[in-house]
Design a protein around this motif. Structure first.
Motif, PDB file in Angstrom:
ATOM      1  N   ILE A  99     -13.724   6.606  -4.094  1.00 45.12           N
ATOM      2  CA  ILE A  99     -14.825   5.665  -3.921  1.00 45.12           C
ATOM      3  C   ILE A  99     -14.428   4.357  -4.596  1.00 45.12           C
ATOM      4  CG2 ILE A  99     -17.256   5.186  -4.400  1.00 45.12           C
ATOM      5  CD1 ILE A  99     -17.800   8.149  -4.362  1.00 45.12           C
ATOM      6  N   ALA A 100     -14.411   3.275  -3.827  1.00 43.06           N
ATOM      7  CA  ALA A 100     -13.951   1.989  -4.333  1.00 43.06           C
ATOM      8  C   ALA A 100     -14.992   1.347  -5.234  1.00 43.06           C
ATOM      9  CB  ALA A 100     -13.640   1.057  -3.170  1.00 43.06           C
ATOM     10  N   ARG A 101     -14.524   0.808  -6.351  1.00 42.11           N
ATOM     11  CA  ARG A 101     -15.346  -0.057  -7.196  1.00 42.11           C
ATOM     12  C   ARG A 101     -15.159  -1.505  -6.742  1.00 42.11           C
ATOM     13  NH1 ARG A 101     -12.870   0.479 -12.679  1.00 42.11           N
ATOM     14  NH2 ARG A 101     -11.067   0.426 -11.314  1.00 42.11           N
ATOM     15  N   PRO A 102     -15.996  -2.432  -7.204  1.00 40.37           N
ATOM     16  CA  PRO A 102     -15.801  -3.846  -6.864  1.00 40.37           C
ATOM     17  C   PRO A 102     -14.617  -4.418  -7.637  1.00 40.37           C
ATOM     18  CG  PRO A 102     -17.655  -3.630  -8.368  1.00 40.37           C
ATOM     19  CD  PRO A 102     -17.235  -2.233  -7.999  1.00 40.37           C
ATOM     20  N   ASP A 103     -13.422  -4.188  -7.111  1.00 41.41           N
ATOM     21  CA  ASP A 103     -12.187  -4.536  -7.810  1.00 41.41           C
ATOM     22  C   ASP A 103     -11.135  -4.832  -6.742  1.00 41.41           C
ATOM     23  OD1 ASP A 103      -9.411  -3.409  -8.937  1.00 41.41           O
ATOM     24  OD2 ASP A 103     -10.639  -4.060 -10.628  1.00 41.41           O
ATOM     25  N   PRO A 104     -10.283  -5.835  -6.948  1.00 41.20           N
ATOM     26  CA  PRO A 104      -9.309  -6.180  -5.900  1.00 41.20           C
ATOM     27  C   PRO A 104      -8.435  -5.021  -5.459  1.00 41.20           C
ATOM     28  CG  PRO A 104      -9.383  -7.906  -7.559  1.00 41.20           C
ATOM     29  CD  PRO A 104     -10.234  -6.781  -8.078  1.00 41.20           C
ATOM     30  N   ILE A 105      -7.960  -4.221  -6.395  1.00 44.31           N
ATOM     31  CA  ILE A 105      -7.048  -3.143  -6.014  1.00 44.31           C
ATOM     32  C   ILE A 105      -7.776  -2.062  -5.220  1.00 44.31           C
ATOM     33  CG2 ILE A 105      -7.278  -1.742  -8.121  1.00 44.31           C
ATOM     34  CD1 ILE A 105      -4.223  -1.370  -7.962  1.00 44.31           C
ATOM     35  N   ASP A 106      -9.028  -1.729  -5.601  1.00 43.89           N
ATOM     36  CA  ASP A 106      -9.797  -0.735  -4.856  1.00 43.89           C
ATOM     37  C   ASP A 106     -10.074  -1.219  -3.438  1.00 43.89           C
ATOM     38  OD1 ASP A 106      -9.892   0.178  -7.488  1.00 43.89           O
ATOM     39  OD2 ASP A 106     -11.861   1.074  -7.239  1.00 43.89           O
ATOM     40  N   THR A 107     -10.479  -2.480  -3.333  1.00 44.27           N
ATOM     41  CA  THR A 107     -10.765  -3.047  -2.018  1.00 44.27           C
ATOM     42  C   THR A 107      -9.529  -3.018  -1.130  1.00 44.27           C
ATOM     43  OG1 THR A 107     -12.428  -4.500  -3.002  1.00 44.27           O
ATOM     44  CG2 THR A 107     -11.614  -5.103  -0.824  1.00 44.27           C
ATOM     45  N   TYR A 108      -8.399  -3.385  -1.688  1.00 42.88           N
ATOM     46  CA  TYR A 108      -7.166  -3.381  -0.903  1.00 42.88           C
ATOM     47  C   TYR A 108      -6.826  -1.971  -0.431  1.00 42.88           C
ATOM     48  CZ  TYR A 108      -2.440  -4.481   0.580  1.00 42.88           C
ATOM     49  OH  TYR A 108      -1.303  -4.640   1.338  1.00 42.88           O
ATOM     50  N   LEU A 109      -6.924  -1.000  -1.311  1.00 39.56           N
ATOM     51  CA  LEU A 109      -6.500   0.359  -0.969  1.00 39.56           C
ATOM     52  C   LEU A 109      -7.350   0.982   0.122  1.00 39.56           C
ATOM     53  CD1 LEU A 109      -5.673   1.778  -4.520  1.00 39.56           C
ATOM     54  CD2 LEU A 109      -4.057   1.229  -2.704  1.00 39.56           C
ATOM     55  N   VAL A 110      -8.674   0.827   0.045  1.00 40.72           N
ATOM     56  CA  VAL A 110      -9.514   1.501   1.049  1.00 40.72           C
ATOM     57  C   VAL A 110      -9.383   0.855   2.424  1.00 40.72           C
ATOM     58  CG1 VAL A 110     -11.146   2.387  -0.648  1.00 40.72           C
ATOM     59  CG2 VAL A 110     -11.598   0.174   0.443  1.00 40.72           C
ATOM     60  N   HIS A 111      -8.826  -0.359   2.478  1.00 37.76           N
ATOM     61  CA  HIS A 111      -8.591  -1.001   3.777  1.00 37.76           C
ATOM     62  C   HIS A 111      -7.118  -0.997   4.175  1.00 37.76           C
ATOM     63  CE1 HIS A 111     -12.702  -2.348   4.447  1.00 37.76           C
ATOM     64  NE2 HIS A 111     -12.759  -2.663   3.165  1.00 37.76           N
ATOM     65  N   HIS A 112      -6.252  -0.504   3.307  1.00 40.48           N
ATOM     66  CA  HIS A 112      -4.819  -0.389   3.610  1.00 40.48           C
ATOM     67  C   HIS A 112      -4.353   1.013   3.196  1.00 40.48           C
ATOM     68  CE1 HIS A 112      -5.424  -4.758   3.373  1.00 40.48           C
ATOM     69  NE2 HIS A 112      -4.397  -4.869   4.194  1.00 40.48           N
ATOM     70  N   PRO A 113      -4.787   2.034   3.921  1.00 44.26           N
ATOM     71  CA  PRO A 113      -4.463   3.418   3.508  1.00 44.26           C
ATOM     72  C   PRO A 113      -2.979   3.702   3.452  1.00 44.26           C
ATOM     73  CG  PRO A 113      -5.393   3.346   5.732  1.00 44.26           C
ATOM     74  CD  PRO A 113      -5.610   2.003   5.142  1.00 44.26           C
ATOM     75  N   GLU A 114      -2.182   2.946   4.221  1.00 46.02           N
ATOM     76  CA  GLU A 114      -0.736   3.173   4.173  1.00 46.02           C
ATOM     77  C   GLU A 114      -0.172   2.916   2.783  1.00 46.02           C
ATOM     78  OE1 GLU A 114      -1.341  -1.166   4.938  1.00 46.02           O
ATOM     79  OE2 GLU A 114      -2.249   0.701   5.677  1.00 46.02           O
ATOM     80  N   THR A 115      -0.857   2.087   1.989  1.00 45.87           N
ATOM     81  CA  THR A 115      -0.402   1.806   0.627  1.00 45.87           C
ATOM     82  C   THR A 115      -0.525   3.044  -0.254  1.00 45.87           C
ATOM     83  OG1 THR A 115      -1.195  -0.453   0.925  1.00 45.87           O
ATOM     84  CG2 THR A 115      -0.649   0.208  -1.306  1.00 45.87           C
ATOM     85  N   ILE A 116      -1.452   3.916   0.076  1.00 48.28           N
ATOM     86  CA  ILE A 116      -1.612   5.169  -0.665  1.00 48.28           C
ATOM     87  C   ILE A 116      -0.699   6.250  -0.107  1.00 48.28           C
ATOM     88  CG2 ILE A 116      -3.209   7.051  -1.243  1.00 48.28           C
ATOM     89  CD1 ILE A 116      -5.459   5.037  -1.264  1.00 48.28           C
ATOM     90  N   PHE A 117      -0.731   6.418   1.216  1.00 49.31           N
ATOM     91  CA  PHE A 117      -0.142   7.616   1.809  1.00 49.31           C
ATOM     92  C   PHE A 117       1.291   7.422   2.312  1.00 49.31           C
ATOM     93  CE2 PHE A 117      -4.785   7.881   2.526  1.00 49.31           C
ATOM     94  CZ  PHE A 117      -5.039   8.972   1.718  1.00 49.31           C
ATOM     95  N   ALA A 118       1.719   6.180   2.548  1.00 48.08           N
ATOM     96  CA  ALA A 118       3.061   5.961   3.095  1.00 48.08           C
ATOM     97  C   ALA A 118       4.006   5.286   2.118  1.00 48.08           C
ATOM     98  CB  ALA A 118       2.958   5.122   4.381  1.00 48.08           C
ATOM     99  N   ALA A 119       3.480   4.648   1.079  1.00 50.58           N
ATOM    100  CA  ALA A 119       4.336   3.935   0.135  1.00 50.58           C
ATOM    101  C   ALA A 119       4.917   4.901  -0.895  1.00 50.58           C
ATOM    102  CB  ALA A 119       3.534   2.846  -0.581  1.00 50.58           C
ATOM    103  N   PRO A 120       6.095   4.594  -1.442  1.00 56.43           N
ATOM    104  CA  PRO A 120       6.644   5.441  -2.517  1.00 56.43           C
ATOM    105  C   PRO A 120       5.814   5.306  -3.780  1.00 56.43           C
ATOM    106  CG  PRO A 120       7.968   3.470  -2.247  1.00 56.43           C
ATOM    107  CD  PRO A 120       6.990   3.472  -1.110  1.00 56.43           C
ATOM    108  N   LEU A 121       5.935   6.301  -4.641  1.00 59.95           N
ATOM    109  CA  LEU A 121       5.234   6.243  -5.918  1.00 59.95           C
ATOM    110  C   LEU A 121       5.721   5.067  -6.753  1.00 59.95           C
ATOM    111  CD1 LEU A 121       5.276  10.009  -6.978  1.00 59.95           C
ATOM    112  CD2 LEU A 121       3.299   8.703  -6.199  1.00 59.95           C
ATOM    113  N   GLU A 122       4.840   4.594  -7.637  1.00 57.97           N
ATOM    114  CA  GLU A 122       5.217   3.516  -8.536  1.00 57.97           C
ATOM    115  C   GLU A 122       6.335   3.979  -9.477  1.00 57.97           C
ATOM    116  OE1 GLU A 122       0.655   3.712  -8.184  1.00 57.97           O
ATOM    117  OE2 GLU A 122       2.285   5.100  -8.585  1.00 57.97           O
ATOM    118  N   ALA A 123       7.263   3.084  -9.752  1.00 62.97           N
ATOM    119  CA  ALA A 123       8.266   3.375 -10.772  1.00 62.97           C
ATOM    120  C   ALA A 123       7.585   3.393 -12.134  1.00 62.97           C
ATOM    121  CB  ALA A 123       9.365   2.328 -10.752  1.00 62.97           C
ATOM    122  N   THR A 124       7.875   4.426 -12.921  1.00 64.08           N
ATOM    123  CA  THR A 124       7.277   4.525 -14.252  1.00 64.08           C
ATOM    124  C   THR A 124       7.967   3.546 -15.190  1.00 64.08           C
ATOM    125  OG1 THR A 124       6.785   6.840 -13.834  1.00 64.08           O
ATOM    126  CG2 THR A 124       6.697   6.095 -16.114  1.00 64.08           C
TER     127      THR A 124
END
Length: 766
Positions: A402-427
């Motif tokens: 569930i998205a909060r009013p935040d730029p990253i949340d807004t981007y993710l719920v409208h760009h699902p490929e960023t969650i499901f198709a992108a590689p994990l963040e480098a630690t």
């Protein structure tokens, strides 16, 4: 009712549905070297064969190879270290695996006490003969002494290892000299400043093991680590073999991305949406009433309590027995309270649990059917960890963001490929940060004299660090190495969690009671004189604040307004490490001095009546030397895309949004970062936007921003442009931590400015 059917009821809120199919297992037989008693223990729990990745991992450990296991949640990663460890301990009891008089031992490290306690419970179920104990802040002195004298399997956390076991290693010699296996569980948690501290703690541990004559195998475990071999090497200082192919079965999973609706049609301009916490409470109540066992992850303690309270109120109208089957799980509870909640969840007595991240890591709850995550937790790794709590028994499961009013949340719920198709963040973490490295070099020298040949273990800046400590008189160099010279414990110099000084104590003026504490780094802005402070639902007003004494005196009162601190910031470039030329724009990274001062606060009406006034404050300047990434644009290009009056607002909006979006690419949170924008910076002679790490010396986040600058700034530009609000809102360019009250901001100008910066950018991802 199937969990996914409940999501279908709210189709207008769901921006994307991802269906992950069920998967069959690939099995392997038990190896002959595993004792029959160990195999029988697993057989009693229904484990009669191994999944292929489990067999691969335990064979590596048996052969003496360090391993990093990064298969998915519920893939049986615990078995990969339990089996070799139990095999060694069984051989020790039977006299087959003794090294001289040294009995085999095991050390297990977890980032949370809850995870260590859960591992202890599972270990005792497997083998009641194992002498195992947790060692942490919940122990009595007698329990800790028993563990020191008798335990063959010690379960602890990095903080206790740093503050208790390593400084007192002479008393823990029995454990250290017999170590066969060191487990670093949920290792993805070690990032930023905390990760750098833990990496150096592990180097100190391995150094003491070597001194005691032990050569343990290190097993790192996590469901979500990018570049696992490189990460394990950076964390432990040792080479490791990666096991990544998940051969375990899992049930089908439905994942929904969810954006709360606008409050009404008139709210398009403001971007005001229904609170994410209300959406979560409604969904949790629906899931509970349908007897779908669920966990709802909320970022703050207060938010978790709010979601639980609202869900209970909704359930009371459905069935009077249901509210008692929903509870909250968070830090601050007594150990026995946490254990009771965990047991109620396992037994099915609890149908709904609202939790902070305290329940995220690895606790085995096989009956969960659904996980609701309120707001992006900072990294995709954490998001997948949370969703992975459901479906561990092989049943169909549901995950919701569930998205909060935040730029990253807004981007993710409208760009699902960023969650499901992108590689994990480098630690990201940096053990060469002198503010982190120095205290651990001191601690190592206090534990044992630090020799020249050992410096390589601590990285390329170790010699520079010991020289600085020697010049300061804290270390003394002799033929045997460097010695600690002071009376106090060197381990007390380092706070692993990256605190910025002693917490400020908040005291009730009427009773003298300690109300709570606040981090020293945020105290000026939260408990200054006149600040309205809320603690567990009670409202206080700060009467006195003494930064020197680390204390704030408060009185109970609800004045009818809230307060918001305003501050000024100056960034001075100390050193430029790297620069990339993008034609008329440049991207740079290096060292900066950040000077901030809380200058005043606004009183805002609690009933929505706007600002009631501004009060000046007299507080000291705070200085921070850290790492930053910054971008500049030539004056002619700025003038071509913006009127002069619009430049400050455009740069300010771009700064806010870029801070909000950097966590997509670096394992950090926006609260780990700071920034500054200026139409003309004296050190660059251009319009400049800085984003800096919020920790002394830096944490590696700014460098990650530099390395991914084109991708990062395109994310930023697209998020601002896609937001439906006309002038800027919390989902795009407004920031909850802005010291200038989000003024000025120019959303449209930010898009034009970023277009100009990116015109000649090289983006490797395209």
């Amino acid at each position: 009712m199937r969990p996914a059917d409940l999501v279908a009821r709210h189709g207008e809120r769901v921006t994307h549905v991802e269906l992950q199919p069920a998967r069959e297992a690939v099995v392997e037989p038990w190896p002959e070297w595993v004792p029959g008693s160990v195999r029988a223990a697993y057989a009693r729990q229904g484990v009669t064969h191994l999944w292929a990745h489990q067999r691969e991992a335990i064979d590596h450990v048996r052969a003496g190879r360090n391993v990093v296991v990064t298969t998915g949640t519920a893939s049986g990663k615990s078995l990969t270290f339990q089996v070799p460890a139990l095999t060694a301990l069984t051989g020790g009891r039977e006299g087959e695996a003794l090294h001289g008089s040294r009995l085999p031992s095991v050390l297990y490290l977890a980032p949370t006490k809850a995870l260590a306690a859960d591992q202890l419970r599972r270990l005792r179920e497997l083998d009641p003969q194992v002498r195992a104990a947790t060692v942490d802040g919940d122990n009595s002195r007698e329990e800790r002494q028993w563990a020191r004298d008798h335990a063959a399997w010690v379960l602890t956390n990095p903080d206790t290892l740093h503050h208790v076991i390593l400084p007192g290693h002479q008393r823990w010699t029995r454990l250290l000299r017999g170590l066969r296996v060191i487990v670093v569980d949920e290792c993805h948690h070690y990032r930023g400043v905390f990760g750098a501290h833990v990496a150096l703690v592990l180097r100190r541990l391995l150094r003491l093991c070597e001194h005691a004559g032990a050569t343990p195998v290190v097993v790192c475990s996590s469901a979500t680590v990018a570049y696992p071999e490189a990460f394990a090497r950076r964390l432990t200082g040792l080479d490791a073999t990666a096991v990544t192919e998940d051969a375990s079965p899992h049930g089908a999973r439905t994942i929904a991305l969810w954006e709360p609706p606008l409050l009404d049609a008139d709210d398009v301009a403001s971007g005001a949406r229904r609170p994410a916490s209300h959406e979560a409470a409604d969904l949790l109540a629906d899931l509970t009433s349908a007897e779908v066992q669920s966990v709802c992850f909320v970022r703050s303690r207060r938010g978790a309590e709010h979601v639980t309270s609202r869900a209970r109120d909704l359930l009371a109208d459905v069935d009077p027995s249901l509210p008692e089957r929903v509870a909250t799980y968070r830090g601050g509870y007594l150990p026995e309270e946490r254990r009771l909640l965990e047991e109620r969840l396992r037994s099915g007595d609890l149908l709904g649990l609202t939790s902070t991240s305290a329940l995220e890591l690895g606790i085995d709850v096989s009956g969960l059917d659904a996980v609701v995550t309120v707001g992006f937790p900072g990294t995709r790794a954490s998001l997948f960890q949370q969703w992975g709590r459901a479906g561990r028994g092989g049943q169909e499961s549901l995950g919701v963001l569930i998205a909060r009013p935040d730029p990253i949340d807004t981007y993710l719920v409208h760009h699902p490929e960023t969650i499901f198709a992108a590689p994990l963040e480098a630690t990201v973490f940096d053990i060469d940060n002198p503010h982190v490295l120095g205290p651990h070099l001191a601690a190592a020298a206090h534990e044992l004299p630090l020799s020249e040949r050992e410096l390589d273990r601590f990285g390329p800046r170790a010699r520079e660090g010991v020289d600085a400590l020697t010049d300061a008189g804290w270390l003394r160099h002799r033929s045997a190495g460097w010695f600690w010279t002071r009376r106090e414990r060197a381990s007390d110099l380092a706070d692993l969690r990256g605190g910025s000084g002693r917490p400020v104590q908040i005291v009730d003026a009427a009773t003298g009671r300690l109300v709570g504490t606040v981090d020293a780094g945020t105290a000026d802005g939260t408990v200054h004189e006149g600040a309205v402070y809320v603690h567990q639902g009670d409202t206080y007003v700060v009467e006195e604040y003494s930064p020197e004494d680390g204390a704030a005196v408060v009185r109970r009162d609800d004045p009818g307004w809230t307060t918001q601190a305003r501050s000024s910031t100056r960034v001075d470039v100390v050193d430029t490490a790297h620069t990339t030329d993008w034609g008329h724009a440049t991207i740079a990274t290096g060292t900066v001095d950040v000077t901030t001062q809380v200058t005043s606060y606004l009183r805002r009406s609690s009933s929505g009546g706007g600002t009631l006034g501004e009060e000046l404050l007299d507080l000291p300047e705070r200085s921070l030397r850290t790492s930053a990434v910054w971008w500049t644009l030539e004056p002619e290009q700025v003038a071509a895309c913006l009127e002069a009056i619009d430049v400050p607002g455009a740069a300010h909006a771009a700064e806010h949004a870029s801070i909000g979006l950097l966590p997509l690419l670096a394992t950090c949170d926006r609260w780990d970062l700071g920034g500054l924008s200026t139409a003309l910076h004296p050190d660059t002679g251009r319009l400049t936007v800085f984003v800096h790490d919020g920790h002394p010396g830096g944490a590696g986040f700014a460098e990650r921003g530099y390395d991914t600058a084109a991708t990062w700034l395109r994310f930023t530009r697209d998020t601002i442009a896609a937001c439906p609000c006309p002038t800027g809102c919390p989902a795009c360019v407004q920031s909850p931590k802005c010291g200038n009250g989000n003024d000025p901001l120019d959303k449209a100008g930010a898009v034009r400015l970023l277009d100009a910066v990116l015109r000649d950018a090289h983006d490797p991802s395209r």
